[in-house]
Design an enzyme around this catalytic site. Sequence first.
Site, mmCIF file in Angstrom:
data_model
loop_
_atom_site.group_PDB
_atom_site.id
_atom_site.type_symbol
_atom_site.label_atom_id
_atom_site.label_comp_id
_atom_site.label_asym_id
_atom_site.label_seq_id
_atom_site.Cartn_x
_atom_site.Cartn_y
_atom_site.Cartn_z
ATOM 1 N N TYR A 439 0.815 -1.232 0.000
ATOM 2 C CA TYR A 439 0.000 0.000 0.000
ATOM 3 C C TYR A 439 0.849 1.283 0.000
ATOM 4 C CZ TYR A 439 -0.428 -0.167 5.311
ATOM 5 O OH TYR A 439 -0.241 -0.200 6.661
ATOM 6 N N GLU A 440 0.202 2.347 -0.333
ATOM 7 C CA GLU A 440 0.871 3.654 -0.495
ATOM 8 C C GLU A 440 1.952 3.574 -1.581
ATOM 9 O OE1 GLU A 440 -0.782 5.946 1.441
ATOM 10 O OE2 GLU A 440 0.232 7.269 0.018
ATOM 11 N N GLY A 441 1.666 2.815 -2.648
ATOM 12 C CA GLY A 441 2.627 2.658 -3.749
ATOM 13 C C GLY A 441 3.491 1.435 -3.528
ATOM 14 N N GLN A 446 7.491 2.508 -6.277
ATOM 15 C CA GLN A 446 8.561 3.308 -5.667
ATOM 16 C C GLN A 446 9.831 3.231 -6.503
ATOM 17 O OE1 GLN A 446 7.730 5.084 -3.006
ATOM 18 N NE2 GLN A 446 5.761 4.047 -2.845
#
Lengths: 585, 585
Positions: A439-441, A446
């Site tokens: 999650y969050e990329g 990244q």
Amino acid sequence: MAIANFAPQSVPDAATYVPPVADYAFLLGEAFGTDVVARATGGALSASDAGDALEAAGEFAAEVFAPLDRVGDQQGSQLVDGNVRTPDGFKEAYKSFAEAGWVSASVAEEAGGDGLPGSVTAALSEFWNASNAAFALCPGLSHGAIRAIQANASDEIRAAYLPKLVSGEWTGTMNLTEPQAGSDLGAVRTMARDNGDGSWAVSGQKIFITWGDHDVADNIVHLVLARTEGAPEGHRGLSLFVVPKFTLDAAGAPGERNSVVTVGLEHKLGIHASPTCVLQFEDATGYLVGELNQGLMGMFVMMNEARVGIGVQGLGVADRAYQRALSYAHTRVQGAVLGLPDGTPIAGHPDVRRLLLSMSSRISAMRAFSVLVGDVHDRAESDGTGALAELFVPILKSWLTEQAVHVSSDAVQVHGGMGFIEETGAAQHFRDSRILPIYEGTTAIQSNDLVGRKVLRDGGQTIGQVFAMIREQLQALTATGDTTATRVAERTERAVASAERATQALLGFASSPRDAFAVSVPFQEMLATLVGGWMHATIATAVLGHSERSADDVRRLSEADFYSAHHLAQVHALAETVAAGEIGE
Amino acid sequence: MAIANFAPQSVPDAATYVPPVADYAFLLGEAFGTDVVARATGGALSASDAGDALEAAGEFAAEVFAPLDRVGDQQGSQLVDGNVRTPDGFKEAYKSFAEAGWVSASVAEEAGGDGLPGSVTAALSEFWNASNAAFALCPGLSHGAIRAIQANASDEIRAAYLPKLVSGEWTGTMNLTEPQAGSDLGAVRTMARDNGDGSWAVSGQKIFITWGDHDVADNIVHLVLARTEGAPEGHRGLSLFVVPKFTLDAAGAPGERNSVVTVGLEHKLGIHASPTCVLQFEDATGYLVGELNQGLMGMFVMMNEARVGIGVQGLGVADRAYQRALSYAHTRVQGAVLGLPDGTPIAGHPDVRRLLLSMSSRISAMRAFSVLVGDVHDRAESDGTGALAELFVPILKSWLTEQAVHVSSDAVQVHGGMGFIEETGAAQHFRDSRILPIYEGTTAIQSNDLVGRKVLRDGGQTIGQVFAMIREQLQALTATGDTTATRVAERTERAVASAERATQALLGFASSPRDAFAVSVPFQEMLATLVGGWMHATIATAVLGHSERSADDVRRLSEADFYSAHHLAQVHALAETVAAGEIGE
């Protein structure tokens, strides 16, 4: 080497969380050659002041959050008659968390918070996440909402929502993902129709909404990415809306229930206490935040902080898992330990010792980097370290979250068969950790960001600056004349050289982007591993300046030595992999 | 390299298990330059005959075992009124499994089984474990009991127990572990008292007893390690007993319930369907197997097979996790795929492609090694490959089980957020996998065995033989003149050289054993990784002998190329780590 002085440590019970306050005192106060707190605040605060806050936060984390971690895992949040019920004790714990001022502590001054420097809020964040990762997501999401509103919204919306979010009386959420729109937000279909009275009617389904509904606060402020009629396709047609769970009455208090319905709660591998909701918006009343079609831009302002936040969550989960393993290894006796007296616990076995040092050396490196990233962000505007700050974010996020999975896996291994039994507690961290690189990329997102925007785009200029900084640190380390230091510096120097060669190979892929992106993850792993060596060189240099060595100092030098022999060696392998580009027909 | 021909594959539904029958036909029939089945059976059976058996087994695994995998995970085995109740459908599935002859298929002829060669039973074992790892443990344990009885017991005991175990009407268990005696069995306290009538009264508590109680068969034959009165302390005072759940009546049928009580069932991270029991023996009636105080020796005869079995379980879990990821990646569309048309599924993204190739290249290497280990064991008595067989066991067990954790973690990652949702199925394999590097001897135990007994003891002679075999294979590979082959051979040759240097460094630790055992796990990882390169060189050589290349052949060459660039490069890093010895003060 024969083991010189294995001293069975007295360690806390596995159920006890010990916040690493002393380590942060060292990192904030001296490891980077200066008091980074004082530098960031222009002398208004010192590392020692920060230490007092960390002491109090650590106590709260250990006494309030940690005991609820297992309860939360076992009970999970439940959907009862359309409302989410959090596990026993969560409501009370959240209230005391907010009342103690821990939500506002990490909020910027311009948004009405205490404005602690990033290096300090990183430490706070580690404590909350280590003691209760599922719980920590709740204020974490509020911080994101606060940041998005503060940066983009009108004064009216700010006045209506910020104070309650900052005080923690209300919480915030991020509504981005839809079934067909995960990593690719351009595919978002949720629609917002202009009501003509300054409000909008928002309709659509959002999934994976963390803390999307709950019973710990009086209102929930949803930030929702939606498309307006006639907006362009894709990323450029998205706008950001604030959609409260309860619309505000004339006095600004929560009034009518808005038409946001929790239609489902996911059954997850871990972080059971964190309610992951499917939210259905049916002409829900919302308010535009920022300009039309600037919704993604509005999210970008908070994305870096959110990514750093999840990276630090990885550090917290890793440290909690490590602490459990350390406790078990120093109390469990099994088999004769080579070269040590009868009754020596398993921590003395060469391989258990290797595993424990492997974990702690990674954790120390990651913690130092987390402080550095906070510090670089603190300084970004004033001293032009902005490009460095941008480069560090994807490294921090992917490295710390991937290592959370590895370290929590190692912690299970230290427990042997007991690690597989849920009651032991080690398995929970292993389960919790697995969402972090997603999650969050994801790690790939990244790494692509790192390779595409942070390395290829400036032709390797910023990363070259990092290599130069590492070399400068190695000179200082070598200058100490210490034997261990010399060995560590030599290994790190060779790693820098390998990383430089790999960077050249990567730059050679500028015109064949599939090659670059096929090795973006190995490139990121390589850089992250090297950064770990840099952090150990930094720590060791500071330690070798001490006139006397504390037990912590001895541990730090062992960690530097270990890290450079076991982890840093991977840089060479990864560099070779990077140079290969895309493979397969 | 630009991607030449990315063809979106049509893949089966994620819920469908596809047994790799064609891969085994290749491995058994030609990969090792001969029909290994024909060689092992003196021509009585061929790889083609084995293929028919594998076809049938694969069908059974896919149609009977696989659909119960998730049911088993969700329901788990339950302890109800002192008896274990297995999940819905398990009893019927086990009965048809036994009736179809799949228990006896993997039993040696001298014990009354079909005596299939080890290379073929390895394939069968992969299918059972891939389709239902928790279920496969049940016949796996029976095989261990059969082997222990066949090798050690009196004719009377053999006659009483073997036929029913081999037919699968009864099942077997291994009762070794006690709370204070895990890896160190010398600490066993369970006592056996001579009843003077040829039977013994066994008392004590055993934990972690896999399939220790259940409802799928009519009797359970417990093999129990216990100490007799006056026996020496430690390992040398342990004897082996057979303790049936129901003692046999005059006709040899299950009669009275023996006093073996299931006092608890563990709540585990994974393999929920496999009942992990705490068994209390209270003067339970048992019979001595083999000589007094030779109990551990009696277990050793089955240990190698048990370790190979768990290694292959790792391969099965890894392949099942991979198949799910492959299915998801070829159906999920998300974001524009670089250089490929709109609507290309995520399998086309460079990083997803990397992850899939990373998984499949490891699985192919591990599967080939599993066949080789089976084959070497088949030949051990006739052609003196015994030392090789002994060397391979700890490598197989630790490599395949550690990779099961890594591959199942990668499979979760390919699913993105959906991987964290239990309904998707990927999370189960991640949970199931985590016990594999622990039970049947942890990775450290395997690695210490490898370093201490298999490398240091003969001064590196057997491992030197392996290096020579790899070099011979590389000559054959290079002789094909193929470009990819040349690249793979060059990378593998460098890896052999690194591994040789590391072996010399390890041999230098012969007089400082803590140094050797502190790097035993990195040494084992290094060797296992190199063995993977060897297997790919072997496969590629066979493929390059084909006059036409099938789609499978193209995949195999890509896997060899990928493995040598991404995994084999790790050998250099691990070799450097090995040379460092023990670190830290």
